[in-house]
Every structure is written in C-alpha cells, then in structure tokens.
Scaffold this active site. Sequence first.
Site, PDB file in Angstrom:
ATOM      1  N   ALA A 275       0.902  -1.014   0.233  1.00 49.02           N
ATOM      2  CA  ALA A 275       0.106   0.050   0.001  1.00 49.02           C
ATOM      3  C   ALA A 275       0.867   1.218   0.147  1.00 49.02           C
ATOM      4  CB  ALA A 275      -1.003   0.132   1.267  1.00 49.02           C
ATOM      5  N   MET A 276       0.367   2.482  -0.464  1.00 54.79           N
ATOM      6  CA  MET A 276       1.068   3.716  -0.323  1.00 54.79           C
ATOM      7  C   MET A 276       0.159   4.806  -0.069  1.00 54.79           C
ATOM      8  SD  MET A 276       3.082   3.736  -4.041  1.00 54.79           S
ATOM      9  CE  MET A 276       3.751   5.421  -3.703  1.00 54.79           C
ATOM     10  N   HIS A 306      -0.803   1.324   9.135  1.00 55.51           N
ATOM     11  CA  HIS A 306       0.593   2.013   8.847  1.00 55.51           C
ATOM     12  C   HIS A 306       0.417   3.090   7.819  1.00 55.51           C
ATOM     13  CE1 HIS A 306       4.982   1.836   7.759  1.00 55.51           C
ATOM     14  NE2 HIS A 306       4.649   2.378   6.793  1.00 55.51           N
ATOM     15  N   GLU A 307      -0.252   2.845   6.818  1.00 50.59           N
ATOM     16  CA  GLU A 307      -0.484   3.976   5.721  1.00 50.59           C
ATOM     17  C   GLU A 307      -1.048   5.157   6.182  1.00 50.59           C
ATOM     18  OE1 GLU A 307       1.275   3.689   3.113  1.00 50.59           O
ATOM     19  OE2 GLU A 307       2.045   1.526   3.587  1.00 50.59           O
ATOM     20  N   HIS A 310       0.811   7.684   7.839  1.00 49.70           N
ATOM     21  CA  HIS A 310       1.739   8.517   6.881  1.00 49.70           C
ATOM     22  C   HIS A 310       0.910   9.835   6.683  1.00 49.70           C
ATOM     23  CE1 HIS A 310       5.178   6.209   6.295  1.00 49.70           C
ATOM     24  NE2 HIS A 310       4.572   5.396   5.585  1.00 49.70           N
ATOM     25  N   GLU A 329       8.688   5.959   8.197  1.00 49.15           N
ATOM     26  CA  GLU A 329       8.284   4.808   7.914  1.00 49.15           C
ATOM     27  C   GLU A 329       8.282   3.956   9.356  1.00 49.15           C
ATOM     28  OE1 GLU A 329       6.951   3.489   5.460  1.00 49.15           O
ATOM     29  OE2 GLU A 329       7.564   4.934   3.704  1.00 49.15           O
TER      30      GLU A 329
END
Length: 854
Positions: A275-276, A306-307, A310, A329
């Site tokens: 994923a991003m 996690h994504e 960001h 990260e």
Amino acid sequence: MAMALTRTEAARRTALLQVESYQIFLDLSTGADTARSRTEVRFSCREPGATTFADIDALAVHEAVLNGVPADPAAITDGRLPLPGLAAANTLTVDATVAMTTSGSGLTRYTDPADGSRYVLANCFPTAAPRVFCCFDQPDLRASVTVTVTVPAGWTCVATGEVLARPADGAAGIWRFSAVPAMKPNEFTLCAGPYVTAPADGGPESGGPQGGGPDRDGPARLTVRCRPALAGSPGLPGIFATVTAVLGYYEQLLGVRCPYDRLDIVFVPQLAPPAMQLPAVMYVSEPLLQRASDPGDGHVAVILAHEAAHLWFGCLVEAGWWDDLWLAEAMASYLSYAAATAVLGQHDAWAEFAMMGQASAYQADEMPSTQPISSPVDTAAHALTRPTPITYSKGAAAIRQLAALVGEEALRAGLREYLSRHAWSSASLADLIACVSQASGADLTQWAGEWLTQAGVNTLRPEIVTGPDGTLTSLAIAQAPPAANPSGPLRSHRLTIGLYQPDGPGLRRDCRVEVTVTGGRTRFPELSGIPAPAAIVLNDADLTFAEIRFDPQSWRALVAAAMDLADPLAESVCWIAAWQMVQAAELAAAGFAAIVARRMRTGRPVAGFEQLIDRVVTATDYYAEPAARAAGRGQLATAALSAAERAEPGSHGQKVLARAYARCADGSAQLDLLRSWLAGRSLPTGLACDLELRAPVLATLAARGLASDVDVAAYLADDPAAGDVRQATWRAMRPDGQAKETAWAAALAPGQSPRLALAHAQGIWVAGQETLMAGFRERYFAEALPAVRQHDARTAGRLARALYPVTLADRQTLAASRAELARTGPADPTHAIVLEQQALLGRMINARARFTPT
C-alpha cells in the site's frame, strides 16, 4: 534516463527557490502508451539572475517557456531543463508527451484481461514525478498542486483535490480538482479507470471542504474504490471500519486532526508495495482485499493503519532529505502496532511485530551489508538501498525503546510538538529529538547517536551462578558488540528480566524486573539470594533491540515447555532467539523443528505462527543436511495436520495450521492429501480450500511436479488480483529444465515489469532441485547480475537476491561470490546483496557441518 539529484544540488535549489504552485494538465486519451502533459510552475528566486534547472523525463518536450521566453527543448540533458537568468518571480510552462508503462513507476497502465478495461495509476515515489510532469523534484520544495485530467469514456478519476468539475457519468471529458497546498512532487496522485465505489457500510459520509482539515467538524470522509471484478469481496466492509478506527485513534493520540477532510482508498491493480499513502488518497494492492476477508487475520488492518499514520508522518511533516526517510516509515510502523493493540482488538500485535518485522531486522543488522537507521546519503537511490527491515522495523523498535526510556506520555507530547511545530514543512531527526527531549526533560542526543546513527545489533547473555541451596548467588548480563560492526557501541538498554517457574506443561512468569544494562557486563546484586527460577528470559517484554541467549538450565526448561510462557510477547522473544541460534550453528535445524512440532501438538497457539513456520521451513530446507529435509518437513506437516484437525472448525487458527501443513508436506502420502484438498476432499472439518489455502498447496505441488496446467489456470481464473504473479512463480518452481529456462528468461527479459520479473525469479531456486540447477550458478554471475543492473536500484536489489543460487550451499558458490565482490564496489546496486547472500550461505554451510554426524 534522468540524472540522480544529489544532496548538494538539492541544497543549492532549496537556498535559491521557493516553489509556489503547479498547475498540471494531463490528457490520458491520446493513446494506450502515452499521455500529454502540460505543466505551469510558478516560483520565486532569492537571487535574481541565477541559473538552475527543472526536472523533466519525457518522451518528447514540445515546448518550454520561461517568463515568456521560449527555451530550446534540445538543451534538456539527463532529464534536466536549464533555467538561466531567473527573475524574482518566475513562470515556467512545459508541454510534453510522457510514457505510460507497466514498470510501476511514473504513469503505469494496466489492462484487465477479463474485459479489456484500461486503468492508469501515477506512482511518483521516490523520484519519478518528472516522468509525469515538469517539476523541482525534491522533498523539501513543497507547493500547491492543481490537477486537470482528460479521460476516455467510462472512466472515474481520483486525485488529491476535491472534484470541482467532471463529465456526465460514463462520458469522456475533463476532470478538474481543487488545489492542494504543500505537496511534494513525489506525492502527485492519480487513479483513473472504470473503478466502482464500494458501499459505505457505516463508514463516515460527511466532512468539510478540502483544506483546513484540522479545524473541521466531524470525521474525515472515507470512500473505497476497486475494479468491478472485486466489488463483491467480503473484505470491503472491514476496510471502512479499520481506517475509521485508526484515524480517530491517531487524532486522539497525537492531538492533531487528520490533515485532510477526506480519504479515498483505492485498490489498484499491480501495485508493487502492499500500500502507499499519499495526501488524501491511499493506494492499496488488490491481493490485500482477498486477505481482508478473513476477520481473524490482522495483517491487512496493520498495513492500513501504517499507511494512515503517514497522513501525519509523511504528508503533514516529512524529512527534508532522504537520509531521514526512515523517520516516517518507522513512526508509521510504531503507530500501526500501537493502534492495532488499542483499537483494532489485536492484543498480541507487538508479539506479531516481533515475530515478523523485528526478527527480520535482527537478521539484516547482522549482515556485513547493514547500515545505520539514519546516516547521510547522497541520493534517493542510496537511501532506498538501506535494508527495508532496518528502515521500518529496527526504526520502529527504536521508537518503542524510546517510549520505554522516557515514558509513553512524554513521547506523545514530543510527537505532538513535532507535528505542530513543523506542520506542512520538512523536518529532520534533530528536530524530532529536540521535541522529545523538551517533552521528557532528558537530553536524548546520546541515545540517538547510539541507536540511530550506528549499525549493528548487540547480543545479551545471562551469566548465572547458583548456590548449593538452589538460590541465585549472582546474576549478570554480558553485552557483546555488534557482529557486523565489532567496533560499534556497547549500548545502554532499558529492559526487563523475566523469572519463570513450571506450571503444568508450560512455564509461567513468577516476577519481572526492570533493569538497565550498560557496558560489557552489568551485575544485578538485588537479585542475589532469591530462589533460582526454572528459566530466566532477558528482555521478555521486548523493550530493547538486542539478540538474547539463554543459560543452559533456562534453555532446557524452555525446550521442555515448547516455549509455552502464557505471554505471547515473551514467547516471541524466545522463538526469535531459537531461530538465531540455528543461524549461528548453536542449535540444530532438526532440534528447532522438533520444538515447533511439539508446540503445534499441544494445541496452544503461537502469535506470529506463520512467520515461525517460514523460519522453521527455511531451517529445514537450508540449514539441515539435504538428506534430513524430508524427515524434518514430514514431522512438521504431521504436527500441523493433527493440530488443524483438533482446532475449532472454520477458525482463523485452523486456517493457519492448514496452510502450515501445505507448506511443509513431503512424501507421497502427504502430497496425495494435498491433491485431495485441491479437489475439495478430505479437508479437516470446517475448512474450505479457498484461495489462501490453495496458494501454498499449489506451491508445494508445483515444486514436486504435481501441479498441472489445469490446476494453475483454475487458480488464475479465480484470483484476478494476484493470479498472474502466483502462476509465474509456480511454473518456475517445477522440477523441469525447460520451466527453469523459461522463468530465467522471463525474469531477465528487457521491458519485463518488475512485479512479474520478481515473480518468475522467486520460483527458480527450490530446495531439493540442486542437481537440476547446478549450471545456473555461473549464469547468475555472468548473466543475471548484468541484466538486473539495468533496473532501478531497489528492483535490482530484489532481483539479485531472488536469483542468487541459494540452494547450491557449497564452497564453489562462496568462491564465485567472493570473486564477484572483488569485481564490484559498494556503489554497484548488487554489491550489498551478494555480500549479504554470501554471509547467509556461509551460515548455512557452517550449520550443516556443525550438526552433520561424522
């Protein structure tokens, strides 16, 4: 090909320019392989009259105009457009044709084989923005971005801004999006194609306008999109619930509202990473949607968490240069497991992190190719060659250790200050340390120097003396310097010591003591005189990043208990230590397999069990003598099958055990059972042979030559997300010379997508096929390495690792590796990989020699 931007060049542009805005116009209707790109950049110059350059990596530049004066496109060299004689205020317009490829970088195209539909994705990270539009491509030059896109009929378009105008449903035409402030060029976002929108199923549906997110009322609006072929996935409803929960948790934890009013989650085809996260848009790899359908599988939820993190660490605040890439990260990894524990119901999340990420970081940090978490780099490519487990998992472990050192409240206060002080701008490691130091009242400069800027992992061993009356006379902890960095630090460790006593078939903690370890040896006189426990486990709360070992009595007790400590986190520490002992030739692979098999037979679950199975299969296939593989695998498979048959029917635990059986099965009877499973017969009660189980079944059968073309084609038809990748790997796994030749050629073919190249490569080397593969050793060094160097550094590294002749564990392969290393230097993108693989191969050879009967 564009020339890599260096730190010095970036610093010069930063000092010279302030970029105000990009207006980007893309026409995706011009053809299947190209797009028209027009960019208008407005920027100011602090030194009027100076010269700099803009970045553009296009198939053709039709026109470039600076402040009304045409520039010669022929002057573009190495992807750089010279900009001489700058004014105080400048406007640059560039009209170009750019490529749409299958490389996964820049504008990427995909054609759905089921219906011929086309999709386009922009992936500009880390340095591919110039392949899409003209820009100043560096992370500290942020600007407002406005996007306008022309698309064919039937397409939907998603970008970071709000939709201001669009064609009628189903019609071709222009999509216009609102301006988004403070974006980095590599955050450019675009998904286009005939996507469908998933029902909200209780997800938030309201929010304020784009921009001003921190002051809005109500939660961020969520939308989930996917290809029509995936619209019926049972995993879709869970996506809304997971992301809603973690966004709320982060807002409360960090004291900073989500920076964007809306978040579009798009399941995109052929995305290379899982994923991003980009401003207001999250790309997710389609295979994760399949895995998300299992409510007991927390892996997808952690990735989404996690994504989402960001949005704060990466979008709101990001490193000014690539040496601090780890910061976003590592922080996202740390926060994702904290969220999994706090709001996603994953009470064993930190144990899962230890078994998966942290164990990988230990191994990476032992390699001669390891690097510090943070150190100066000259280019983005250099930063991306830093081992991923170091950037993500060791970094997250360091943040967790920092929380243990200063307290979680002080860490949270420091993070709030960091986000508030540096919002919508760039920051550095020094900025973070300053904020946490201020919040905690402790100067953390020395801590950062020890843990973040020096490579290698320390090893801690207990030194125990027991008196004749059974009491502890002395307990000390000896600390060894990092094996990969012998001159490295003897660090300060804040950790716990767990003292365990027998309790039925297992061990239970009698007490836990918090201590600080410094220097080469630290004594703990406060523990003298207490009754000696059955087992002593160092770092049993996993608060520090260090390998541990056991005293002989503790090891015997842990083996007898099959690592059953009634504490998943403490158990993970022990399982990781056992794996490290195998690699260090301190524990036979057969002994490791016996412990794992015994634990499966007890029926007591293990957090991170799938990672444990990966390691025990690796130990059996590579660290044991080839003659012992069948027995080791058979023992593991028998235990897994027995446990699966006793497990709760249909439970996540039963599915995991069945997949373990499929991974380990060996011998005709066990392989015949896999064939029956594939046909839907003889499965444990409550179990179905779904895609997640069929995958390891087919992998094992393919490696034995027992998976037919019909079997593979049937899977491909049922898995529109990852079927092509798995098909490529399984065909490569077959014990057939032509299959190996075909896979080898496909992995190295010019123009092959990195995704498929890696899939072919990952199936070539299979334990047990050594005789078949003997001729490929020389071909790796003569053919493969020169070919993979044509890729970007990260892809080259992945292919070099996957194609390394790992099954040919002998002195000849070591000699060939040494010769290759002598021919190349650290600047070569494959050098560190060969160095790493040579070290691992040496471990395998040593382990086999150590435990082979003479």
